[in-house]
Design a protein around this motif. Structure first.
Motif, PDB file in Angstrom:
ATOM      1  N   ASN A 278       0.823  -1.203   0.000  1.00  0.00           N
ATOM      2  CA  ASN A 278       0.000   0.000   0.000  1.00  0.00           C
ATOM      3  C   ASN A 278       0.860   1.257   0.000  1.00  0.00           C
ATOM      4  O   ASN A 278       0.547   2.248  -0.665  1.00  0.00           O
ATOM      5  N   GLN A 279       1.956   1.211   0.745  1.00  0.00           N
ATOM      6  CA  GLN A 279       2.856   2.358   0.794  1.00  0.00           C
ATOM      7  C   GLN A 279       3.481   2.612  -0.572  1.00  0.00           C
ATOM      8  O   GLN A 279       3.546   3.748  -1.047  1.00  0.00           O
ATOM      9  N   GLN A 280       3.909   1.539  -1.235  1.00  0.00           N
ATOM     10  CA  GLN A 280       4.528   1.698  -2.545  1.00  0.00           C
ATOM     11  C   GLN A 280       3.524   2.171  -3.585  1.00  0.00           C
ATOM     12  O   GLN A 280       3.842   2.973  -4.461  1.00  0.00           O
ATOM     13  N   ALA A 281       2.276   1.686  -3.473  1.00  0.00           N
ATOM     14  CA  ALA A 281       1.242   2.101  -4.422  1.00  0.00           C
ATOM     15  C   ALA A 281       0.881   3.564  -4.271  1.00  0.00           C
ATOM     16  O   ALA A 281       0.459   4.215  -5.237  1.00  0.00           O
ATOM     17  N   SER A 282       1.049   4.092  -3.060  1.00  0.00           N
ATOM     18  CA  SER A 282       0.677   5.496  -2.820  1.00  0.00           C
ATOM     19  C   SER A 282       1.808   6.462  -3.128  1.00  0.00           C
ATOM     20  O   SER A 282       1.600   7.674  -3.101  1.00  0.00           O
ATOM     21  N   GLU A 283       3.006   5.966  -3.468  1.00  0.00           N
ATOM     22  CA  GLU A 283       4.102   6.862  -3.804  1.00  0.00           C
ATOM     23  C   GLU A 283       3.796   7.581  -5.118  1.00  0.00           C
ATOM     24  O   GLU A 283       3.248   6.998  -6.035  1.00  0.00           O
ATOM     25  N   PRO A 284       4.133   8.867  -5.210  1.00  0.00           N
ATOM     26  CA  PRO A 284       3.865   9.599  -6.445  1.00  0.00           C
ATOM     27  C   PRO A 284       4.660   9.034  -7.599  1.00  0.00           C
ATOM     28  O   PRO A 284       5.813   8.646  -7.460  1.00  0.00           O
ATOM     29  N   ARG A 285       4.009   8.934  -8.749  1.00  0.00           N
ATOM     30  CA  ARG A 285       4.658   8.433  -9.956  1.00  0.00           C
ATOM     31  C   ARG A 285       4.972   9.617 -10.876  1.00  0.00           C
ATOM     32  O   ARG A 285       4.124  10.444 -11.153  1.00  0.00           O
TER      33      ARG A 285
END
Length: 290
Positions: A278-285
């Motif tokens: 979840n943390q990685q998915a919420s990182e800005p791309r």
């Protein structure tokens, strides 16, 4: 050459789970790495070493020492260090750690990890003892923040300032125990979130998550760091707060008393993996420049 610890979920390995972690049929329920207390393997041979040899062929290992007593005024436990060095040569663990504590003097050994004062004198002594360990093992180690039930009247600095100064002075890293933050903050009256925010992610090489017991007294709650239950909601929230800033780190589910069934332990590991995902998915791309 030792393997590094992956930035994902591991378990504190107990003998009742030896077969579970080697079961091919349970591959989808395996941890990414395992941690052991090296003092349990100081004998030269026997079943424990046969199991650990097999497990080391599958998993990266972390050695979490409980016996060096780095804060003892008379110096560290030299016998433990010698045996730890032999064990490191044998198994080449990815990580070695011990505690910000003392547990003995010239005459006695204690079954507890006792707190040290946060003074310049203690900083100099402790960093010197870490240096002896790192020179003997020919590697950097991690030091775990303590669970405390009292604080010293003459402390000259905060725990987080002491930890930061220690890591920089000794050239070691931090094993960041999130449960210990909750326990210490509750028992001695610290701000948990401020503690989390004060830790530099750059010094953190491993994270521990564990459960604790609670006693309610007229003076307020007392948390006991017994590692005997699931991780509390408060500790999960503190963990999320830290990895949002720090990113993924090797994260251990530590369970040392009231040992559960393997599936219960792995359910906690699954929470680690979900939290990290979840943390990685919420990182800005960021858009790729063309």
């Amino acid at each position: 050459m030792p393997r590094s610890l992956p930035p994902s979920g591991g378990i504190g390995l107990k003998s009742v789970h030896y077969q579970n972690v080697l079961d091919d049929a349970a591959e989808t329920k395996r941890p990414s790495w395992v941690e052991v207390h090296p003092q349990n393997y100081f004998g030269d041979g026997g079943p424990a070493h046969r199991w650990l040899t097999a497990i080391a062929g599958v998993y990266p290992l972390s050695f979490h020492s409980v016996g060096l007593s780095l804060g003892s005024a008379g110096g560290l436990n030299a016998d433990d260090l010698d045996q730890l060095a032999v064990l490191c040569d044998r198994y080449q663990p990815a990580m070695v750690s011990d505690h910000l504590s003392w547990s003995g003097n010239a005459h006695d050994r204690y079954p507890d990890l006792l707190p040290i004062p946060y003074t310049e004198e203690a900083l100099d002594h402790f960093s010197g003892e870490i240096g002896k360990v790192q020179d003997r093992l020919q590697r950097s180690i991690l030091i775990e923040n303590p669970s405390r039930y009292l604080s010293y009247r003459d402390d000259a600095m905060s725990e987080t300032d002491f930890i930061d100064a220690l890591c920089r002075k000794a050239g070691c890293g931090l094993l960041f125990d999130i449960n210990n933050v909750e326990v210490t903050a509750t028992n001695v009256g610290l701000d948990m979130e401020a503690y989390i925010d004060a830790i530099d992610p750059a010094i953190v090489g491993e994270i521990h998550l564990a459960g604790h017991a609670r006693e309610d007294h007229d003076s307020g709650p007392l948390l006991i760091d017994d590692h005997g239950s699931i991780v509390s909601d408060i500790s999960w929230n503190l963990y999320r707060r830290f990895i949002t800033r720090a990113g993924a780190k090797p994260t251990l589910i530590e369970w040392d008393s009231n040992i559960p069934e393997y599936d219960v332990l792995m359910a906690e590991v699954a929470k680690v993996e979900a939290t990290l995902a979840n943390q990685q998915a919420s990182e800005p791309r960021h858009a790729i420049a063309r």
